[in-house]
Design a protein around this motif. Structure first.
Motif, PDB file in Angstrom:
ATOM      1  N   HIS A  94       7.401   7.293   3.801  1.00 52.95           N
ATOM      2  CA  HIS A  94       8.724   6.696   3.958  1.00 52.95           C
ATOM      3  C   HIS A  94       8.868   6.081   5.348  1.00 52.95           C
ATOM      4  CE1 HIS A  94      10.058   8.319   0.131  1.00 52.95           C
ATOM      5  NE2 HIS A  94       9.539   9.473   0.493  1.00 52.95           N
ATOM      6  N   VAL A  95       8.301   6.742   6.348  1.00 54.03           N
ATOM      7  CA  VAL A  95       8.357   6.224   7.712  1.00 54.03           C
ATOM      8  C   VAL A  95       7.553   4.926   7.812  1.00 54.03           C
ATOM      9  CG1 VAL A  95       7.724   6.685  10.117  1.00 54.03           C
ATOM     10  CG2 VAL A  95       8.796   8.471   8.743  1.00 54.03           C
ATOM     11  N   HIS A  96       6.371   4.914   7.228  1.00 60.70           N
ATOM     12  CA  HIS A  96       5.554   3.692   7.265  1.00 60.70           C
ATOM     13  C   HIS A  96       6.204   2.566   6.466  1.00 60.70           C
ATOM     14  CE1 HIS A  96       2.030   4.877   9.579  1.00 60.70           C
ATOM     15  NE2 HIS A  96       2.172   6.070   9.040  1.00 60.70           N
ATOM     16  N   ALA A  97       6.851   2.917   5.369  1.00 60.49           N
ATOM     17  CA  ALA A  97       7.577   1.898   4.603  1.00 60.49           C
ATOM     18  C   ALA A  97       8.690   1.302   5.457  1.00 60.49           C
ATOM     19  CB  ALA A  97       8.149   2.495   3.313  1.00 60.49           C
ATOM     20  N   ALA A  98       9.437   2.157   6.123  1.00 56.66           N
ATOM     21  CA  ALA A  98      10.534   1.675   6.984  1.00 56.66           C
ATOM     22  C   ALA A  98      10.004   0.766   8.085  1.00 56.66           C
ATOM     23  CB  ALA A  98      11.291   2.858   7.592  1.00 56.66           C
TER      24      ALA A  98
ATOM     25  N   LEU B 172      16.566   1.088   6.243  1.00 59.12           N
ATOM     26  CA  LEU B 172      17.531   2.198   6.367  1.00 59.12           C
ATOM     27  C   LEU B 172      17.410   3.166   5.194  1.00 59.12           C
ATOM     28  CD1 LEU B 172      20.682   0.364   7.739  1.00 59.12           C
ATOM     29  CD2 LEU B 172      19.417   2.202   8.876  1.00 59.12           C
ATOM     30  N   ALA B 173      17.230   2.633   3.993  1.00 56.92           N
ATOM     31  CA  ALA B 173      17.078   3.493   2.814  1.00 56.92           C
ATOM     32  C   ALA B 173      15.814   4.347   2.931  1.00 56.92           C
ATOM     33  CB  ALA B 173      17.046   2.653   1.544  1.00 56.92           C
ATOM     34  N   SER B 174      14.735   3.747   3.406  1.00 55.84           N
ATOM     35  CA  SER B 174      13.485   4.499   3.593  1.00 55.84           C
ATOM     36  C   SER B 174      13.654   5.578   4.657  1.00 55.84           C
ATOM     37  CB  SER B 174      12.347   3.557   3.981  1.00 55.84           C
ATOM     38  OG  SER B 174      12.021   2.705   2.910  1.00 55.84           O
ATOM     39  N   LEU B 175      14.374   5.253   5.713  1.00 58.29           N
ATOM     40  CA  LEU B 175      14.620   6.242   6.767  1.00 58.29           C
ATOM     41  C   LEU B 175      15.487   7.382   6.269  1.00 58.29           C
ATOM     42  CD1 LEU B 175      15.122   3.868   9.816  1.00 58.29           C
ATOM     43  CD2 LEU B 175      13.151   5.357   9.354  1.00 58.29           C
ATOM     44  N   GLU B 176      16.433   7.085   5.389  1.00 60.08           N
ATOM     45  CA  GLU B 176      17.269   8.142   4.810  1.00 60.08           C
ATOM     46  C   GLU B 176      16.420   9.096   3.976  1.00 60.08           C
ATOM     47  OE1 GLU B 176      20.436   8.893   5.470  1.00 60.08           O
ATOM     48  OE2 GLU B 176      20.400   7.241   6.899  1.00 60.08           O
TER      49      GLU B 176
ATOM     50  N   VAL C 152       0.835  -1.198   0.000  1.00 60.55           N
ATOM     51  CA  VAL C 152       0.000   0.000   0.000  1.00 60.55           C
ATOM     52  C   VAL C 152       0.877   1.258   0.000  1.00 60.55           C
ATOM     53  CG1 VAL C 152      -1.573   1.362   1.461  1.00 60.55           C
ATOM     54  CG2 VAL C 152      -2.000  -1.078   1.090  1.00 60.55           C
ATOM     55  N   VAL C 153       1.896   1.259   0.853  1.00 62.67           N
ATOM     56  CA  VAL C 153       2.764   2.427   0.980  1.00 62.67           C
ATOM     57  C   VAL C 153       3.609   2.630  -0.278  1.00 62.67           C
ATOM     58  CG1 VAL C 153       4.727   3.345   2.264  1.00 62.67           C
ATOM     59  CG2 VAL C 153       2.804   2.393   3.482  1.00 62.67           C
ATOM     60  N   GLU C 154       4.103   1.547  -0.849  1.00 66.64           N
ATOM     61  CA  GLU C 154       4.941   1.670  -2.047  1.00 66.64           C
ATOM     62  C   GLU C 154       4.167   2.264  -3.214  1.00 66.64           C
ATOM     63  OE1 GLU C 154       8.015   1.588  -2.239  1.00 66.64           O
ATOM     64  OE2 GLU C 154       8.654   0.421  -0.524  1.00 66.64           O
ATOM     65  N   GLU C 155       2.911   1.863  -3.358  1.00 65.15           N
ATOM     66  CA  GLU C 155       2.088   2.431  -4.428  1.00 65.15           C
ATOM     67  C   GLU C 155       1.953   3.944  -4.248  1.00 65.15           C
ATOM     68  OE1 GLU C 155      -2.513   2.359  -6.060  1.00 65.15           O
ATOM     69  OE2 GLU C 155      -1.874   0.809  -4.651  1.00 65.15           O
ATOM     70  N   ALA C 156       1.691   4.359  -3.022  1.00 66.14           N
ATOM     71  CA  ALA C 156       1.532   5.791  -2.758  1.00 66.14           C
ATOM     72  C   ALA C 156       2.860   6.544  -2.867  1.00 66.14           C
ATOM     73  CB  ALA C 156       0.921   5.993  -1.372  1.00 66.14           C
ATOM     74  N   ARG C 157       3.971   5.882  -2.471  1.00 66.69           N
ATOM     75  CA  ARG C 157       5.282   6.559  -2.524  1.00 66.69           C
ATOM     76  C   ARG C 157       5.680   6.907  -3.943  1.00 66.69           C
ATOM     77  NH1 ARG C 157      10.295   4.618   1.168  1.00 66.69           N
ATOM     78  NH2 ARG C 157      10.199   2.740  -0.072  1.00 66.69           N
ATOM     79  N   THR C 158       5.276   6.105  -4.911  1.00 62.51           N
ATOM     80  CA  THR C 158       5.628   6.423  -6.298  1.00 62.51           C
ATOM     81  C   THR C 158       4.928   7.692  -6.763  1.00 62.51           C
ATOM     82  OG1 THR C 158       3.886   5.001  -7.208  1.00 62.51           O
ATOM     83  CG2 THR C 158       6.066   4.004  -6.910  1.00 62.51           C
ATOM     84  N   LEU C 159       3.728   7.946  -6.220  1.00 64.45           N
ATOM     85  CA  LEU C 159       2.971   9.136  -6.599  1.00 64.45           C
ATOM     86  C   LEU C 159       3.287  10.357  -5.743  1.00 64.45           C
ATOM     87  CD1 LEU C 159      -0.471   7.362  -7.070  1.00 64.45           C
ATOM     88  CD2 LEU C 159       1.073   8.161  -8.880  1.00 64.45           C
ATOM     89  N   TYR C 160       3.662  10.107  -4.482  1.00 61.88           N
ATOM     90  CA  TYR C 160       3.911  11.195  -3.537  1.00 61.88           C
ATOM     91  C   TYR C 160       5.258  11.002  -2.834  1.00 61.88           C
ATOM     92  CZ  TYR C 160      -1.085  11.853  -4.244  1.00 61.88           C
ATOM     93  OH  TYR C 160      -2.314  12.041  -4.805  1.00 61.88           O
ATOM     94  N   PRO C 161       6.364  11.062  -3.568  1.00 60.66           N
ATOM     95  CA  PRO C 161       7.669  10.813  -2.947  1.00 60.66           C
ATOM     96  C   PRO C 161       8.071  11.862  -1.911  1.00 60.66           C
ATOM     97  CG  PRO C 161       7.948  11.622  -5.182  1.00 60.66           C
ATOM     98  CD  PRO C 161       6.468  11.384  -4.978  1.00 60.66           C
ATOM     99  N   GLU C 162       7.399  13.018  -1.910  1.00 60.74           N
ATOM    100  CA  GLU C 162       7.740  14.086  -0.971  1.00 60.74           C
ATOM    101  C   GLU C 162       6.942  13.990   0.335  1.00 60.74           C
ATOM    102  OE1 GLU C 162       4.045  15.247  -2.913  1.00 60.74           O
ATOM    103  OE2 GLU C 162       5.851  14.384  -3.729  1.00 60.74           O
ATOM    104  N   PHE C 163       6.059  12.998   0.451  1.00 61.95           N
ATOM    105  CA  PHE C 163       5.225  12.845   1.648  1.00 61.95           C
ATOM    106  C   PHE C 163       5.962  11.953   2.645  1.00 61.95           C
ATOM    107  CE2 PHE C 163       1.407  11.321   3.978  1.00 61.95           C
ATOM    108  CZ  PHE C 163       0.853  12.545   4.302  1.00 61.95           C
TER     109      PHE C 163
ATOM    110  N   ARG D  75      16.762   4.187  13.331  1.00 63.14           N
ATOM    111  CA  ARG D  75      18.123   4.042  12.798  1.00 63.14           C
ATOM    112  C   ARG D  75      19.043   3.456  13.857  1.00 63.14           C
ATOM    113  NH1 ARG D  75      20.460   9.207  10.720  1.00 63.14           N
ATOM    114  NH2 ARG D  75      22.132   7.885   9.997  1.00 63.14           N
ATOM    115  N   LEU D  76      18.909   3.939  15.094  1.00 58.33           N
ATOM    116  CA  LEU D  76      19.713   3.392  16.190  1.00 58.33           C
ATOM    117  C   LEU D  76      19.448   1.893  16.349  1.00 58.33           C
ATOM    118  CD1 LEU D  76      19.526   6.099  18.981  1.00 58.33           C
ATOM    119  CD2 LEU D  76      21.574   5.279  17.816  1.00 58.33           C
ATOM    120  N   GLU D  77      18.194   1.528  16.291  1.00 59.05           N
ATOM    121  CA  GLU D  77      17.819   0.118  16.420  1.00 59.05           C
ATOM    122  C   GLU D  77      18.439  -0.716  15.294  1.00 59.05           C
ATOM    123  OE1 GLU D  77      13.732  -2.456  16.122  1.00 59.05           O
ATOM    124  OE2 GLU D  77      13.611  -0.471  17.030  1.00 59.05           O
ATOM    125  N   LEU D  78      18.364  -0.211  14.078  1.00 63.49           N
ATOM    126  CA  LEU D  78      18.879  -0.954  12.929  1.00 63.49           C
ATOM    127  C   LEU D  78      20.408  -0.982  12.879  1.00 63.49           C
ATOM    128  CD1 LEU D  78      16.393   0.315  10.235  1.00 63.49           C
ATOM    129  CD2 LEU D  78      16.571  -2.039  11.073  1.00 63.49           C
TER     130      LEU D  78
END
Length: 129
Positions: free
Chosen positions: A66-70, A83-87, A51-62, A103-106
């Protein structure tokens, strides 16, 4: 959906979020985050990530996407992807403390990375006071 979620009615909340999404006729980044959150709570991180990946392609600035993806990636054991999503998230919103905590956890196994992440979190904490 929000009221049902607040009452712990996860599956009905998910159903209502889905109805709202269909009624809009387009992808809503806010609704995608809500659906992903509930999907993770019911133990379906794979669906949440989809669900998040579909939306991220349309709204990469939201940033919340990225947090929900991570979060979903962490639940799936995909540390590098998380880690990439958190970055991506920290570039959009450096004031979200979840980013630094996760990030600390990972990075907990890497002392140098952990020290750098902890310094960033400490700096952020100082700015928020």
């Amino acid at each position: 959906g929000d009221l049902l979620l607040a009452r712990g009615q996860l599956r009905p909340a998910l159903l209502e979020y889905g109805k709202a999404d269909e009624a809009l006729g387009e992808v809503s980044p806010s609704l995608a985050c809500k659906r992903a959150h509930v999907l993770q709570l019911i133990g379906e991180p794979g669906r949440a990530l989809k669900v998040v990946e579909e939306a991220r392609t349309l709204y990469p600035e939201f940033e919340p996407l990225h947090v929900h993806a991570a979060s979903a990636q962490m639940q799936l054991g995909r540390s590098e992807d998380a880690l990439a999503s958190l970055e991506e998230a920290v570039l959009l919103n450096p004031f979200d403390p979840r980013i630094y905590s996760w990030r600390l956890e990972l990075l907990g196994h890497d002392p140098a990375a952990t020290a750098a992440a902890r310094a960033s979190l400490d700096a952020l904490s100082g700015e928020l006071r």
